[in-house]
Scaffold this active site. Structure first.
Site, PDB file in Angstrom:
ATOM      1  CD  GLU A   1       2.738  -6.719   4.313  1.00 54.26           C
ATOM      2  OE1 GLU A   1       1.778  -6.860   3.518  1.00 54.26           O
ATOM      3  OE2 GLU A   1       3.835  -7.314   4.156  1.00 54.26           O
TER       4      GLU A   1
ATOM      5  CG  ASP B   1       7.855  -6.920   8.178  1.00 53.91           C
ATOM      6  OD1 ASP B   1       7.358  -5.816   7.850  1.00 53.91           O
ATOM      7  OD2 ASP B   1       7.224  -7.994   8.113  1.00 53.91           O
TER       8      ASP B   1
END
Length: 582
Positions: free
Chosen positions: A246, A179
């Site tokens: 994250e 991400d």
């Protein structure tokens, strides 16, 4: 990078202040072994090489100080073959450059943005971009996907296992996250090149995720693909663990992946973990690779003040907003003192600077021998002197406190009855979250006594009409400072292997010293898997130190740094495979 600060920037300031278009060649050509020369800046002169166990050390300067910062000699794998030699040369070729640029660009063009308000995995459609990303990886790295076992953990977590021939050896674990932080629509026109275009200008690849951290993820897969193509078969199992959230805390991705790995391999079941993190920076006339071996803790505290309301035309001497302002002022007037506890990696960096750097400040060098890192009531003279380099340095060894969110009042003519502030703390390595709680209780008590309020501190007591309530914000978990990774090089250790691999990649003029992260990475979930956790971005370009554009406009990646990172990952896999480690 979640909310972590740029470790590179922290240290970089010190010097101023004190898909795949074609798969790699499949032919097995007999090439002469040609090791490309690595360009480095000559910062120090090499002196005597001393052998200790399996790792020789290069030492410079005064013997007493040098013992604090031994440098591992460049470490190259013994196992070689014509195919591996060709692979090493191929990584430095223009053909590989063009191919890896295309693969990186393709990864950037898939906007795997993480939003704070994402709903459950499988329900919120915004997660679905991750399906596209996983499909892209499968298409782009065919050998990885035909050779390694791939498991999907919590739908989008990608867990690859390259099984080694010796099951008694603990695995090497590489981490990265799929991400990226969102790009605000209001900032798109501020980008030099479109944030999800993956534009290459001949030197840099532009776009969100280029340095945080699709470069690491793609770099790891590039290295593994190349090793498979070269016929390398690992003795030690290699695990690739790629989370997907994250940037919003990692609970859905790394939180599940880590549990799966601990369940499989057991507590302390991995030999080493390398995740994103710190990199390389220049300080005191020397260049240091700074693998993060520690992270500060985190505790967000919600403070709520309740006071009587009423019409604002008849206000009391102090209403709730005024009292909250008074408390915030008191908090800011009582900052935490800089303290270099013995376990703080920054102390090790100072020792390395004193041992090897020609421009290391004399005053710091004078204070170092008498500093023992012990907690006492006295001020830490070394920490105070080092903190003069500025806040970016100071907060590497100081608990930070920052009121970040405040609210109160509902109408212009009504006295506020409930005022709320959220105060963020990043806890110094060597301190505990309990220290933060105790200090806030004391400060809140001072204000409560003055204004006849009751303090409810970190318990289940409800808010009362005249009170100050302290609690952990939003029911979040308190994160203590991470366990500090061992950095001994007196024998064959993961840190020694990492150091030797780094100096093999960049040359022995580069120094390696322990680093620290002011924020937190996905490694927070992996503490039980191994004590040897390194937060390190191995790609380095001397002309682009720092993480330019990270979490903001114009994020970009030096292609030179990216290629060096691929080289590093391939070397580290082979060096760990040969290391005399369990």
């Amino acid at each position: 990078m979640d909310e972590k600060a740029s470790f590179l920037s922290d240290y970089g300031t010190m010097s101023d202040s004190a898909h795949r278009s074609d798969s790699p060649p499949r032919r097995r050509l007999l090439w002469a072994v040609v090791v490309p020369a690595m360009a480095v800046f000559l910062l120090l002169k090499t002196s005597i090489d001393m052998l200790v166990g399996s790792f020789p050390f290069t030492r410079h300067g005064e013997p007493g100080i040098l013992a604090k910062c031994p440098q591992v000699e460049p470490l190259f794998p013994n196992q070689d073959s014509p195919e591996l030699s060709y692979m090493d040369e191929y990584i430095s070729s223009s053909k590989f450059l063009n191919e890896t640029v295309a693969r990186m660009a393709g990864a950037i063009q898939i906007p795997t943005q993480s939003y704070d308000d994402l709903g459950p995995v499988g329900e919120d459609e915004r997660w679905d971009k991750l399906f596209d990303f996983a499909a892209y990886l499968q298409k782009t790295f065919p050998l990885v996907h035909s050779t390694l076992e791939l498991e999907k953990v919590n739908t989008h977590g990608l867990l690859y296992t390259w099984k080694g021939s010796d099951e008694s050896l603990k695995p090497t674990v590489f981490m990265a996250h799929q991400d990226v932080v969102p790009v605000a629509e209001s900032t798109v026109d501020q980008w030099t090149h479109p944030p999800f275009g993956g534009y290459f200008d001949g030197k840099f690849i532009w776009g969100r995720g280029s340095t945080d951290c699709k470069n690491n993820l793609i770099g790891i897969l590039e290295a593994v693909e190349l090793l498979i193509d070269a016929g390398f078969k690992p003795k030690r199992t290699l695990v690739l663990s790629f989370g997907f959230d994250e940037e919003i805390g990692g609970a859905h991705g790394a939180g599940h992946l880590a549990k799966a790995l601990v369940s499989r391999y057991g507590k302390d079941g991995a030999a080493v973990i390398v995740d994103e993190g710190a990199g390389t920076s220049t300080a005191w006339g020397s260049t240091f690779a700074l693998p993060g071996v520690a992270e500060k803790g985190a505790i967000d505290v919600e403070i709520v003040i309740r006071m009587p309301g009423g019409h604002s035309s008849v206000p009391p001497a102090h209403n709730g907003i005024g009292v909250m302002a008074e408390l915030i002022t008191l908090i800011e007037a009582n900052p935490y003192e800089p303290t270099l506890h013995s376990e703080n990696p920054f102390l090790s960096l100072l020792q390395c600077g004193a041992a090897h750097s020609p421009e290391f400040p004399p005053k710091l060098k004078k204070l170092l021998p008498s500093h023992h890192g012990e907690t006492s009531s006295k001020k830490d003279k070394l920490a105070l002197e080092a903190a003069k380099a500025g806040d970016l340095v100071k907060y590497l060894f100081t608990t930070s406190v920052a009121p970040d969110i405040i609210s109160g009042g509902v109408k212009s003519n009504a006295l506020p009855e409930r005022i709320r502030v959220l105060v963020d703390h990043r806890v110094n390595v060597g301190d505990r979250s309990s220290d933060v709680k105790e200090k806030l209780i004391k400060l809140a008590g001072t204000i409560a006594e003055k204004h006849n309020l009751t303090v409810h501190a970190f318990n289940d007591e409800p808010e009362t009409p005249r009170s100050i309530k302290l609690s952990i914000a939003g029911g979040q978990e308190v994160l203590e400072p991470a366990p500090v990774t061992p950095t001994s090089v007196d024998s064959v250790t993961p840190y020694a292997v990492l150091s030797g691999t780094t100096r093999a990649t960049y040359g022995d003029q580069l120094l390696v010293a322990p680093g620290i992260m002011t924020g937190n990475t996905d490694t927070r979930y992996y503490w039980d898997l191994t004590t040897h956790i390194f937060r390190y971005g191995p790609g380095w370009d001397p002309e682009q130190e720092g993480l330019e554009g990270i979490h903001t406009v114009n994020e970009k990646l030096s292609i030179s740094a990216h290629i060096k990172g691929v080289k590093w990952y391939s070397l580290f896999i082979r060096n760990m495979d040969e290391a005399d480690l369990a």
